[in-house]
Design an enzyme around this catalytic site. Sequence first.
Site, PDB file in Angstrom:
ATOM      1  N   ASN A 139      -8.222   2.410  -6.895  1.00  0.00           N
ATOM      2  CA  ASN A 139      -8.838   3.732  -6.717  1.00  0.00           C
ATOM      3  C   ASN A 139     -10.178   3.871  -6.934  1.00  0.00           C
ATOM      4  O   ASN A 139     -10.820   3.210  -7.934  1.00  0.00           O
ATOM      5  CB  ASN A 139      -8.078   5.059  -6.913  1.00  0.00           C
ATOM      6  N   CYS A 185      -1.976  -0.568  -3.647  1.00  0.00           N
ATOM      7  CA  CYS A 185      -0.376  -0.362  -3.070  1.00  0.00           C
ATOM      8  C   CYS A 185       0.317  -1.720  -3.329  1.00  0.00           C
ATOM      9  O   CYS A 185      -0.145  -2.783  -2.934  1.00  0.00           O
ATOM     10  CB  CYS A 185      -0.361  -0.071  -1.710  1.00  0.00           C
ATOM     11  N   HIS A 192      -6.950  10.952  -1.327  1.00  0.00           N
ATOM     12  CA  HIS A 192      -6.670   9.694  -1.951  1.00  0.00           C
ATOM     13  C   HIS A 192      -7.209   8.534  -1.515  1.00  0.00           C
ATOM     14  O   HIS A 192      -7.040   8.031  -0.527  1.00  0.00           O
ATOM     15  CB  HIS A 192      -5.170   9.544  -2.337  1.00  0.00           C
ATOM     16  N   HIS A 221      -9.028   4.750  -1.811  1.00  0.00           N
ATOM     17  CA  HIS A 221      -9.025   3.346  -2.533  1.00  0.00           C
ATOM     18  C   HIS A 221     -10.575   2.792  -2.323  1.00  0.00           C
ATOM     19  O   HIS A 221     -11.351   3.022  -1.213  1.00  0.00           O
ATOM     20  CB  HIS A 221      -7.988   2.216  -1.895  1.00  0.00           C
ATOM     21  N   ARG A 244       0.253   6.300 -12.251  1.00  0.00           N
ATOM     22  CA  ARG A 244       1.028   6.155 -11.126  1.00  0.00           C
ATOM     23  C   ARG A 244       0.536   4.770 -10.254  1.00  0.00           C
ATOM     24  O   ARG A 244       0.846   3.871 -10.522  1.00  0.00           O
ATOM     25  CB  ARG A 244       1.286   7.073 -10.461  1.00  0.00           C
ATOM     26  N   ASP A 245      -0.416   5.326  -9.739  1.00  0.00           N
ATOM     27  CA  ASP A 245      -1.155   4.248  -8.800  1.00  0.00           C
ATOM     28  C   ASP A 245      -2.082   3.226  -9.624  1.00  0.00           C
ATOM     29  O   ASP A 245      -1.744   1.941  -8.919  1.00  0.00           O
ATOM     30  CB  ASP A 245      -2.055   5.050  -7.770  1.00  0.00           C
TER      31      ASP A 245
END
Length: 308
Positions: free
Chosen positions: A250, A241, A208, A210, A16-17
């Site tokens: 991340n 993002c 979460h 980064h 996902r990210d």
Amino acid sequence: MTKYPKHIILKEVAPRDGWQKYERIIPTEQKIRLIKSMIDYGVKELEIGVFAENPKLARQYPDIEEVCRAIIPYAEEHGVKLNALASDAPSVSRVLKAGIHAFDYFISVSDTFGKGFGASADEIFKELEELVKIPDAEVRLALGAVFGCPFGETVPVEKTISYIKRAVNMGISEIGLGDSAGKGDPLHTEMILSEITKEFSPDQFSLHIHNTEGFGLVNCVKAMELGFARFDVSLGGMGGCPVIPNAKGNIPTEDFVNLLCKMGIQTDIDLQKCIQASLDMSELIQNPVISSAAENTLLRRNTDKKKF
């Protein structure tokens, strides 16, 4: 002596990210192969992708339903819990139809940052009031910009706490605290989390974080000192993002696992398989190797080759 949690739960968010901002659209068969390799290294929670009507958010995921059909049986076979990010109510319907029963719903604590996603916090909370009523659906609130806004807005911890209270009163049991732009440092992270734990248990949250300025792991260690034991990670350190200019990824899964192994903290993840999965992903999709664990493995292998 500082006491750390004995067991840390890591959720792999590379599908996902990690991939959401990747320039090239990864072919479906490659996505399936890579996600299976993440399951094979031992992760027990995995975020499979994005369901969104917004083309900017969904760009990497035109095949998300097909990926779900291939991965859900494999995840069930290996005892892996899947979730997805849903951007709005119509997307939630797609998530559930695809066979995923847990989903994240994103709200930015920073109003400036939140404008990039097209809805205000009040509008999203109103949607959440209806979504939490869906039978057998597990809703997790993902709070963004908790540790700082990428566009300079001040984000008071009191505002974050008010959002947490609002979500808990709705019946949401798990909340993700996001450092969306990697603005945190250890002292700032400690201040934010200490205020939150005055009113809530660390067990209610995941982190979460980064790695924008390279402080990700040390911020995680600071969180562990305060009792937090659930963290999102991304294989190879991929991510960023789509509405933050020059956003970075991340915490690399393999680097965090390596650190936890050295600290004697259990993760249930096979470090060597994790590193190999990262190297395989890098080679398959032509993404640079940026994690220390993967890069060091390559250096050792190259040194060993020169000996013969």
